[in-house]
Design a protein around this motif. Structure first.
Motif, short mmCIF file in Angstrom:
data_model
loop_
_atom_site.label_atom_id
_atom_site.label_comp_id
_atom_site.label_asym_id
_atom_site.label_seq_id
_atom_site.Cartn_x
_atom_site.Cartn_y
_atom_site.Cartn_z
N TRP A 102 -9.91 -7.04 -2.97
CA TRP A 102 -9.66 -6.03 -4.01
C TRP A 102 -8.41 -5.22 -3.73
N LEU A 149 -8.53 5.12 -12.36
CA LEU A 149 -8.52 4.44 -11.07
C LEU A 149 -8.95 3.00 -11.34
N GLU A 150 -8.11 2.03 -10.98
CA GLU A 150 -8.36 0.63 -11.27
C GLU A 150 -8.71 -0.12 -9.99
N PHE A 151 -9.74 -0.95 -10.04
CA PHE A 151 -10.08 -1.86 -8.96
C PHE A 151 -9.80 -3.26 -9.47
N GLN A 181 -4.14 3.51 -8.60
CA GLN A 181 -4.26 4.73 -9.40
C GLN A 181 -3.21 4.68 -10.49
N LYS A 208 -6.92 -1.40 -4.97
CA LYS A 208 -7.28 -0.13 -5.59
C LYS A 208 -5.99 0.52 -6.07
N GLN A 236 0.84 -1.19 0.00
CA GLN A 236 0.00 0.00 0.00
C GLN A 236 0.88 1.25 0.00
#
Length: 57
Positions: free
Chosen positions: A34, A43-45, A38, A36, A6
């Motif tokens: 998931w 913005l991709e999940f 950027q 997350k 992260q």
């Protein structure tokens, strides 16, 4: 283990090992199912189950 990435810039390979898509960007959030991310434009999940490999840049 995913909590460690992260806030870092990563390259995420998705799909099978024979054919995979790649997402590059910064990991904003991590949950059990998931990721997350950027990227430069969006913005991709990403569903954790579909990840083949993650490289930290």
């Amino acid at each position: 283990m995913l909590k460690e990435i992260q806030g870092k810039n990563v390259v995420v390979a998705l799909g099978t090992t024979d054919f995979s898509n790649v997402v590059k960007g910064e990991v904003l959030a991590v949950s059990d199912a998931w990721l997350k991310v950027q990227s430069k434009k969006t913005l991709e999940f990403i569903r954790v189950d579909s990840i083949v490999k993650i490289s930290v840049r």
